[in-house]
Enzyme design. Structure first.
Site, PDB file in Angstrom:
ATOM      1  N   SER B 128       0.827  -1.218   0.000  1.00 50.61           N
ATOM      2  CA  SER B 128       0.000   0.000   0.000  1.00 50.61           C
ATOM      3  C   SER B 128       0.863   1.271   0.000  1.00 50.61           C
ATOM      4  CB  SER B 128      -0.902   0.037   1.231  1.00 50.61           C
ATOM      5  OG  SER B 128      -1.856  -0.985   1.169  1.00 50.61           O
ATOM      6  N   GLU B 243      -3.263 -20.503  -1.386  1.00 44.77           N
ATOM      7  CA  GLU B 243      -4.194 -20.149  -0.318  1.00 44.77           C
ATOM      8  C   GLU B 243      -5.226 -21.226  -0.044  1.00 44.77           C
ATOM      9  OE1 GLU B 243      -5.709 -16.260  -1.001  1.00 44.77           O
ATOM     10  OE2 GLU B 243      -3.859 -15.324  -0.280  1.00 44.77           O
TER      11      GLU B 243
END
Lengths: 357, 403
Positions: B128, B243
């Site tokens: 970010s 995942e």
């Protein structure tokens, strides 16, 4: 660990889904919904021929001998199609006999229920929302019963009525014996009409004590499954409408506010399926967890389905407020599932008690 | 339908339980070591015993075996139950390591994986930026190749544990002329590089977990790129493949709900335990509906993934994050209600730190009420999750994307 449906269970759902989609598509649902009786004898006959009337009847008595999960999976499909069929009451009557009937009682009634010769139903509720077995007052002492029950599915169509009585007992009433007075209620879900029942000096045979609470638990699971089906379908209807409806020069589904509302609806209902799977599984295999799991499934799923139903109507805009819009039929399906056999809050209070809170 | 794990998983469960009993908490001299060293030793032993990082090849410091989603769940449940420090930096073990295994050079795998698994090497994630949140690919931090070095300039933000981390894996714009996703590279950055300044951002609950990181001509070896130039976006996504083995076990939601029940038992209302209050009981029962839904959704996912039937549970997979976020918010709301005046006091530093609490104190619940806000933001904000559900699950029109 295996938390999934068997191939047979998936096939059962596919079979019922494709049959009802063909024989009872939305226009036919509406016809029955708006019809005189709310009952479609031909459709029920077809479902009986598929073996649904005997799904829960032991094989020795001419049925398929399947568990509550299988019946619940059928309810999910019927709820998704808003199929006007008396499966709920019939299956509960079968379960009452299976769980609490003596050998001669089972011998006498189960084959007729499995073959569809007799339609079964249950008269559990009493005036004032008395759904809990401990609240039933009708006296089952002696060989004849007097009293009143309300919100009974199928009504005069039924050939066998399982009646809830004082102390949570259940009794069997042969509807052909006379002495039953049915009066149609002005039912909200017109695909599953309800009747008030008055019994006057009606011959009655009791079932084993304690069966009333078990049948109530089964009812909660089946209603939860039906509501899951109805809720899932309502999401689809709202999605389809939002894709088709144009405003400001684009489908309203392209507006993020609408998209997010639809996503929230899916999130409301989709993750709840495990609650009714588990509650149905517990009913047959985990007796000590069964009552609480059933209460949790009914409380949570029917509440979520009802929220989805309200949102679906909102997505439809003005047309959603009309009788002409199909969404109203599924809205009422979900509302029946929520209200019948006790509201979510009633069952939340019970599950708090049952949890020892 | 069968909710028992079955005999072979039961054996695994007992093995892990015995391992934990033998090795945690540490005894003798080891008990005197600093907590971090104790944790590193525990993880080393768990890897050697084939309990942790079972599929990471032996030559890179893993256990070099096979696993499946149910085994992973059983193991995690037991490691959690024994309160072992099996989770080192999740960014390192669950994001960087799978990425290196998929896209890293042999040298990168040799240098970084083993130490990351034990927790000797700690990582932070540099994704970010102040101007790049949900629209991450619009990131502007630059890396320019100058001889044998990448020269980094720019700023990363919301970087958890940046001041403690030894390394950062981050996304930097290396091809300013390219279309936005195509201009990004995935770099490995030593945090002690001159020109890097990591500063703590005090969090809403007083915690010190959050940072911003400034780059001012920080020089990083050219070899520290994972994958090729301009392929960083794809590299960062390669983690997703792994995942499916990391489906949460929803035990956190159940633990948290049990903690809430305890809070309701000790909080007072009208001169009696709050849990006796009809309104509180209703709200608890309503929350339990969500918690149980989450548990069964996870059970269904585990089953389907175990049978390689992932497609059957796409709904559950795409909804998992938003579902658990929403449940967390409901728990937080009722917890605040039950706390009453205690909700007017700052949480202790210990409770303001992240992680599974050792005790559900009032102070923990105050912190929880704020940290559950974070789950609605981190790792894909809830409104982005709604877009994903709408677009990928319900087939609704995609949002227009500009730039």
């Amino acid at each position: 660990m295996d938390f999934s449906l068997s191939e047979e269970q998936e096939l059962l759902q596919d079979t019922v889904r494709s049959y009802t989609a063909n024989e009872c598509p939305p226009p036919r649902v509406r016809e029955v919904f708006d019809g005189e009786s709310g009952h479609d004898a031909d459709l029920w006959k077809g479902l009986v021929e598929m073996g649904l009337a005997g799904l829960a009847v032991p094989e020795a008595h001419g049925g398929a001998g399947l568990g509550l999960l299988d019946s619940a999976l059928v309810c999910e499909v019927l709820g998704a199609g808003a199929v006007p069929a008396p499966f709920l009451g019939h299956t509960l009557a079968v379960l009452a006999l299976r769980l609490g009937g003596s050998a001669p009682q089972q011998e006498r009634w189960l084959p007729a229920l499995a073959s569809g010769d007799r339609l079964g139903t249950v008269a559990l509720g009493e005036a004032g929302g008395a759904w809990a077995p401990e609240e039933w007052t009708l006296s089952l002492q002696g060989e004849r019963a007097d009293g009143a029950k309300t919100r009974v599915p199928a009504g005069p169509e039924a050939g066998l009525v399982v009646v809830g009585g004082a102390g949570g007992a259940l009794g069997l009433v042969d509807a052909s014996a006379g002495g039953l007075r049915w009066s149609a209620e002005d039912s909200l879900d017109r695909g599953r009409r309800l009747y008030a029942l008055e019994l006057e000096e009606v011959p009655i045979e009791t079932l084993a004590p304690g069966t009333g609470a078990r049948v109530r638990d089964a009812a909660l699971v089946l209603l939860a499954a039906d509501a899951f089906g109805a809720g899932t379908r309502l999401v689809r209807m709202a999605v389809d409408y939002a894709q088709a409806r144009q405003q400001f020069g684009q489908p309203i589904a392209a507006f993020q506010a609408v998209k997010h509302q639809l996503a929230n609806m899916a999130l409301d209902i989709d993750p709840t399926r495990g609650l009714f799977w588990y509650a149905a599984h517990a009913f047959d295999h985990l007796p000590e967890e069964s009552a609480r799991a059933a209460a949790l499934a009914k409380a949570h799923i029917t509440d979520r389905a009802m929220q989805v139903a309200r949102d679906a109507i909102e997505i439809h805009g003005g047309i959603g407020m009309t009788w002409e819009c199909d969404a109203q039929i599924w809205f009422k399906r979900a509302l029946f599932d929520r209200q019948w056999a006790g509201t979510p809050d009633t069952h939340r209070a019970r599950l708090a008690d049952l949890g020892g809170w | 339908m069968d909710l028992e794990f079955g005999a072979s998983y039961q054996r695994l469960r007992e093995e892990v339980r015995e391992f934990c009993a033998a090795h945690w908490p540490p005894r003798g001299e080891e008990a005197e070591l600093p907590p971090r060293d104790q944790a590193i030793r525990f993880r080393q032993r768990a890897i050697e015993a084939g309990i942790l990082f079972r599929t990471v090849p032996r030559e890179y410091g893993g256990a070099g075996g096979e696993t499946d989603v149910l085994s992973e769940t059983v193991i995690r449940q037991e490691l959690d139950a024994a309160r072992t420090p099996h989770r080192s930096s999740v960014q390192g073990t669950h994001m960087l390591v799978p990425t290196l295994l998929e896209c890293g050079t042999e040298e990168q795998k040799q240098s970084y994986i083993a130490k990351t698994l034990t927790g000797e090497l700690r990582w932070c994630q540099g994704y970010s930026e102040p101007g790049a949140g949900s629209d991450l690919a619009s990131l502007q931090s630059r890396a320019e190749l100058d001889g044998e070095h990448w020269v980094l300039n720019g700023q990363k933000i919301w970087t958890s544990q940046a001041t403690e981390a030894d390394m950062m894996f981050g996304l930097f714009r290396t091809e300013p002329e390219a279309q936005k996703h195509a201009g990004i590279s995935y770099l490995l950055v030593p945090m002690d590089t001159p020109g890097i300044d990591a500063r703590i951002l005090k969090m809403i609950n007083g915690g010190q977990d959050f940072c911003e990181v400034f780059f001012d001509d920080a020089r990083v070896p050219a070899a520290n790129i994972v994958g090729r130039r301009g392929e960083g976006w794809k590299v960062s996504r390669s983690t997703l493949k792994h995942e499916r083995l990391l489906i949460g076990d929803a035990s956190g939601a159940r633990r948290s709900f049990d903690g809430l029940l305890d809070l309701a038992r000790r909080a007072q209302r009208g001169g009696q335990p709050a849990i006796r209050d009809a309104g509180v009981r209703q709200r608890l029962a309503e929350i339990e509906g969500y918690v149980a839904s989450q548990e069964y959704a996870v059970a269904r996912m585990l089953t389907a993934i175990h049978k390689n039937e992932d497609m059957k549970v796409m709904n559950e997979m795409l909804m998992a994050k938003l579902l658990s976020t929403n449940t967390g918010q409901l728990v937080a709301r009722l917890a605040m209600e039950l706390l009453g005046d205690e909700g007017l006091t700052m949480p202790t530093a210990e409770d303001a730190a992240m992680g599974i609490p050792s005790e559900y104190t009032d102070s923990y619940w105050v912190s929880h009420s704020m940290m559950t806000l974070g789950t609605a933001i981190a790792g894909g904000a809830s409104n982005i999750q709604r877009n994903i559900i709408g677009e990928r699950l319900l087939g609704l029109p995609r949002d227009p994307r500009k730039g």
